[in-house]
Design a protein around this motif. Structure first.
Motif, PDB file in Angstrom:
ATOM      1  N   GLU A   1       0.849  -1.194   0.000  1.00 18.89           N
ATOM      2  CA  GLU A   1       0.000   0.000   0.000  1.00 18.89           C
ATOM      3  C   GLU A   1       0.885   1.244   0.000  1.00 18.89           C
ATOM      4  OE1 GLU A   1      -2.914   0.054   3.100  1.00 18.89           O
ATOM      5  OE2 GLU A   1      -3.322  -2.106   2.928  1.00 18.89           O
ATOM      6  N   ALA A   2       0.483   2.240  -0.782  1.00 14.71           N
ATOM      7  CA  ALA A   2       1.243   3.485  -0.887  1.00 14.71           C
ATOM      8  C   ALA A   2       0.355   4.665  -0.523  1.00 14.71           C
ATOM      9  CB  ALA A   2       1.782   3.656  -2.307  1.00 14.71           C
ATOM     10  N   ALA A   3       0.968   5.701   0.066  1.00 14.17           N
ATOM     11  CA  ALA A   3       0.232   6.892   0.471  1.00 14.17           C
ATOM     12  C   ALA A   3       0.381   8.036  -0.529  1.00 14.17           C
ATOM     13  CB  ALA A   3       0.692   7.354   1.853  1.00 14.17           C
ATOM     14  N   ASN A   4       1.208   7.848  -1.557  1.00 16.08           N
ATOM     15  CA  ASN A   4       1.353   8.864  -2.598  1.00 16.08           C
ATOM     16  C   ASN A   4       1.869   8.211  -3.873  1.00 16.08           C
ATOM     17  OD1 ASN A   4       4.412   9.015  -2.642  1.00 16.08           O
ATOM     18  ND2 ASN A   4       4.051   9.637  -0.524  1.00 16.08           N
ATOM     19  N   GLY A   5       1.891   8.988  -4.950  1.00  9.68           N
ATOM     20  CA  GLY A   5       2.288   8.428  -6.229  1.00  9.68           C
ATOM     21  C   GLY A   5       3.719   7.962  -6.286  1.00  9.68           C
ATOM     22  N   ARG A   6       4.619   8.689  -5.622  1.00 11.27           N
ATOM     23  CA  ARG A   6       6.025   8.297  -5.616  1.00 11.27           C
ATOM     24  C   ARG A   6       6.197   6.934  -4.956  1.00 11.27           C
ATOM     25  NH1 ARG A   6       9.438   8.606  -8.836  1.00 11.27           N
ATOM     26  NH2 ARG A   6       9.156  10.872  -9.013  1.00 11.27           N
ATOM     27  N   GLU A   7       5.542   6.746  -3.803  1.00 11.85           N
ATOM     28  CA  GLU A   7       5.618   5.444  -3.125  1.00 11.85           C
ATOM     29  C   GLU A   7       5.038   4.349  -4.010  1.00 11.85           C
ATOM     30  OE1 GLU A   7       3.745   5.429   0.669  1.00 11.85           O
ATOM     31  OE2 GLU A   7       5.174   6.818   1.593  1.00 11.85           O
ATOM     32  N   ALA A   8       3.976   4.667  -4.730  1.00 10.29           N
ATOM     33  CA  ALA A   8       3.349   3.669  -5.602  1.00 10.29           C
ATOM     34  C   ALA A   8       4.329   3.162  -6.646  1.00 10.29           C
ATOM     35  CB  ALA A   8       2.115   4.272  -6.282  1.00 10.29           C
ATOM     36  N   VAL A   9       5.078   4.075  -7.251  1.00  4.57           N
ATOM     37  CA  VAL A   9       6.054   3.679  -8.263  1.00  4.57           C
ATOM     38  C   VAL A   9       7.162   2.837  -7.631  1.00  4.57           C
ATOM     39  CG1 VAL A   9       7.767   4.520  -9.924  1.00  4.57           C
ATOM     40  CG2 VAL A   9       5.563   5.688  -9.704  1.00  4.57           C
ATOM     41  N   GLU A  10       7.671   3.265  -6.466  1.00  6.11           N
ATOM     42  CA  GLU A  10       8.744   2.528  -5.796  1.00  6.11           C
ATOM     43  C   GLU A  10       8.287   1.138  -5.380  1.00  6.11           C
ATOM     44  OE1 GLU A  10       9.764   5.130  -2.630  1.00  6.11           O
ATOM     45  OE2 GLU A  10      10.915   6.525  -3.896  1.00  6.11           O
ATOM     46  N   LEU A  11       7.063   1.045  -4.838  1.00  7.91           N
ATOM     47  CA  LEU A  11       6.558  -0.260  -4.408  1.00  7.91           C
ATOM     48  C   LEU A  11       6.261  -1.167  -5.602  1.00  7.91           C
ATOM     49  CD1 LEU A  11       4.216   0.866  -1.488  1.00  7.91           C
ATOM     50  CD2 LEU A  11       6.320  -0.469  -1.299  1.00  7.91           C
ATOM     51  N   ALA A  12       5.839  -0.574  -6.706  1.00  5.70           N
ATOM     52  CA  ALA A  12       5.604  -1.378  -7.906  1.00  5.70           C
ATOM     53  C   ALA A  12       6.920  -1.946  -8.429  1.00  5.70           C
ATOM     54  CB  ALA A  12       4.917  -0.531  -8.977  1.00  5.70           C
ATOM     55  N   ARG A  13       7.985  -1.143  -8.358  1.00  4.65           N
ATOM     56  CA  ARG A  13       9.303  -1.651  -8.752  1.00  4.65           C
ATOM     57  C   ARG A  13       9.712  -2.826  -7.868  1.00  4.65           C
ATOM     58  NH1 ARG A  13      11.345   3.962  -9.213  1.00  4.65           N
ATOM     59  NH2 ARG A  13      11.687   4.479 -11.402  1.00  4.65           N
ATOM     60  N   ALA A  14       9.440  -2.703  -6.572  1.00  2.66           N
ATOM     61  CA  ALA A  14       9.877  -3.724  -5.619  1.00  2.66           C
ATOM     62  C   ALA A  14       9.057  -5.001  -5.693  1.00  2.66           C
ATOM     63  CB  ALA A  14       9.821  -3.156  -4.195  1.00  2.66           C
ATOM     64  N   HIS A  15       7.764  -4.885  -5.957  1.00  2.00           N
ATOM     65  CA  HIS A  15       6.867  -6.051  -5.872  1.00  2.00           C
ATOM     66  C   HIS A  15       6.402  -6.579  -7.216  1.00  2.00           C
ATOM     67  CE1 HIS A  15       6.330  -5.930  -1.451  1.00  2.00           C
ATOM     68  NE2 HIS A  15       6.419  -4.617  -1.587  1.00  2.00           N
ATOM     69  N   ALA A  16       6.623  -5.835  -8.295  1.00  6.11           N
ATOM     70  CA  ALA A  16       6.195  -6.264  -9.632  1.00  6.11           C
ATOM     71  C   ALA A  16       4.758  -6.779  -9.637  1.00  6.11           C
ATOM     72  CB  ALA A  16       7.138  -7.352 -10.164  1.00  6.11           C
ATOM     73  N   PRO A  17       3.787  -5.934  -9.248  1.00  2.00           N
ATOM     74  CA  PRO A  17       2.392  -6.378  -9.195  1.00  2.00           C
ATOM     75  C   PRO A  17       1.784  -6.508 -10.592  1.00  2.00           C
ATOM     76  CG  PRO A  17       2.497  -4.028  -8.819  1.00  2.00           C
ATOM     77  CD  PRO A  17       3.932  -4.517  -8.898  1.00  2.00           C
ATOM     78  N   ASP A  18       0.654  -7.172 -10.647  1.00  2.00           N
ATOM     79  CA  ASP A  18      -0.093  -7.244 -11.898  1.00  2.00           C
ATOM     80  C   ASP A  18      -0.874  -5.959 -12.133  1.00  2.00           C
ATOM     81  OD1 ASP A  18       0.454 -10.122 -12.522  1.00  2.00           O
ATOM     82  OD2 ASP A  18      -0.573 -10.385 -10.611  1.00  2.00           O
ATOM     83  N   VAL A  19      -1.405  -5.396 -11.041  1.00  2.00           N
ATOM     84  CA  VAL A  19      -2.259  -4.208 -11.140  1.00  2.00           C
ATOM     85  C   VAL A  19      -1.873  -3.212 -10.051  1.00  2.00           C
ATOM     86  CG1 VAL A  19      -4.638  -3.326 -11.036  1.00  2.00           C
ATOM     87  CG2 VAL A  19      -4.182  -5.576 -12.050  1.00  2.00           C
ATOM     88  N   VAL A  20      -1.864  -1.918 -10.409  1.00  6.70           N
ATOM     89  CA  VAL A  20      -1.681  -0.844  -9.434  1.00  6.70           C
ATOM     90  C   VAL A  20      -2.936   0.013  -9.452  1.00  6.70           C
ATOM     91  CG1 VAL A  20      -0.314   1.134  -8.709  1.00  6.70           C
ATOM     92  CG2 VAL A  20       0.809  -0.812  -9.812  1.00  6.70           C
ATOM     93  N   LEU A  21      -3.606   0.108  -8.299  1.00  6.75           N
ATOM     94  CA  LEU A  21      -4.774   0.973  -8.167  1.00  6.75           C
ATOM     95  C   LEU A  21      -4.292   2.354  -7.752  1.00  6.75           C
ATOM     96  CD1 LEU A  21      -7.468  -1.190  -6.330  1.00  6.75           C
ATOM     97  CD2 LEU A  21      -7.710  -0.079  -8.542  1.00  6.75           C
ATOM     98  N   LEU A  22      -4.569   3.366  -8.547  1.00  8.27           N
ATOM     99  CA  LEU A  22      -4.044   4.705  -8.310  1.00  8.27           C
ATOM    100  C   LEU A  22      -5.158   5.715  -8.073  1.00  8.27           C
ATOM    101  CD1 LEU A  22      -1.376   4.928 -11.154  1.00  8.27           C
ATOM    102  CD2 LEU A  22      -0.867   4.963  -8.712  1.00  8.27           C
ATOM    103  N   ASP A  23      -5.116   6.385  -6.904  1.00  3.47           N
ATOM    104  CA  ASP A  23      -5.983   7.533  -6.704  1.00  3.47           C
ATOM    105  C   ASP A  23      -5.397   8.701  -7.496  1.00  3.47           C
ATOM    106  OD1 ASP A  23      -7.957   9.211  -5.710  1.00  3.47           O
ATOM    107  OD2 ASP A  23      -6.823   9.705  -3.902  1.00  3.47           O
ATOM    108  N   ILE A  24      -6.224   9.643  -7.934  1.00  2.00           N
ATOM    109  CA  ILE A  24      -5.706  10.789  -8.681  1.00  2.00           C
ATOM    110  C   ILE A  24      -5.130  11.846  -7.749  1.00  2.00           C
ATOM    111  CG2 ILE A  24      -6.379  12.804 -10.050  1.00  2.00           C
ATOM    112  CD1 ILE A  24      -8.072  11.073 -11.757  1.00  2.00           C
ATOM    113  N   GLN A  25      -5.891  12.227  -6.725  1.00  3.49           N
ATOM    114  CA  GLN A  25      -5.477  13.309  -5.837  1.00  3.49           C
ATOM    115  C   GLN A  25      -4.634  12.756  -4.691  1.00  3.49           C
ATOM    116  OE1 GLN A  25      -6.056  16.473  -6.517  1.00  3.49           O
ATOM    117  NE2 GLN A  25      -7.287  16.020  -8.329  1.00  3.49           N
TER     118      GLN A  25
END
Length: 220
Positions: free
Chosen positions: A32-56
């Motif tokens: 789980e990420a609290a912002n877009g930057r964390e989302a990208v970093e965690l996606a790099r680390a975990h290689a998920p199939d899907v990333v759910l992204l909030d806009i704001q």
């Protein structure tokens, strides 16, 4: 097992999404990420199939993170989840290669279905978001480029399709699923899926939603 990263700056929203997704035994929330930057970093680390992204989100918003994900983790499918149904956000998300757009007031079953569709390489656009895009395209009011330019380019690409392919594409433009298109055209769902794959390749579209937008631009 579909592996998912959730990105939203509100802990309660993330908890609710996690609870809904993990109610499906075939879905695992890996981070789980609290912002877009964390989302990208965690996606790099975990290689998920899907990333759910909030806009704001702080630090980096969801649409910026979507562009970063496309470069950093091309195998991950990004699904934009938001309370904002503005047509500009919908179009930006889809034109940036997002796998779909889902509003936060969607039913739990719709969220699960959208994640599964994204993981399968399909795309999902909520009915509410579809109405925004279709209505504004019909009025020629969506997008940053000139409408005549988009129309001419769409018609050029669509001209390379066969008659049956154009028929399938027109139904994609209406937002129909493969099963619904099959019933309309008296074809099997598998046959429609084959046509859709061929159409995406010919139109150079990354997903069926981009193809649906092109169908609208071409006036199908």
């Amino acid at each position: 097992m579909v592996r998912v990263v959730i990105a939203d700056d509100e802990p309660l929203i993330r908890a609710g999404i996690r609870m809904i997704l993990t109610s499906d035994p075939g879905i695992e929330v890996v981070a789980e990420a609290a912002n877009g930057r964390e989302a990208v970093e965690l996606a790099r680390a975990h290689a998920p199939d899907v990333v759910l992204l909030d806009i704001q989100m702080p630090v980096m918003d969801g649409l910026t993170a979507l562009a970063e994900l496309r470069r950093a983790v091309p195998g991950a499918r990004a699904l934009v989840l938001t309370t904002f149904g503005e047509k500009e956000n919908v179009l930006r998300a889809l034109s940036s290669g997002g796998a779909g757009f889902l509003l936060k007031d969607s039913a739990p079953a719709e969220l699960i279905g959208a994640v599964r569709a994204a993981a399968a390489g399909d795309a999902y656009l909520s009915p509410a978001a579809t109405r925004h895009v279709v209505d504004q395209l019909a009025a020629g009011a969506v997008g940053t480029g000139a409408v005549p330019d988009r129309t001419a380019e769409a018609r050029r690409r669509v001209a390379g399709l066969g008659e049956r392919e154009r028929g399938v594409l027109a139904l994609l433009g209406e937002g129909l699923s493969n099963a619904e298109a099959g019933r309309r055209l008296h074809m099997s769902e598998a046959t429609v899926k084959t046509y859709v794959s061929r159409i995406l390749a010919k139109l150079e579209c990354e997903n069926r939603v981009q193809a649906a937008l092109m169908a609208r631009d071409a006036g199908l």
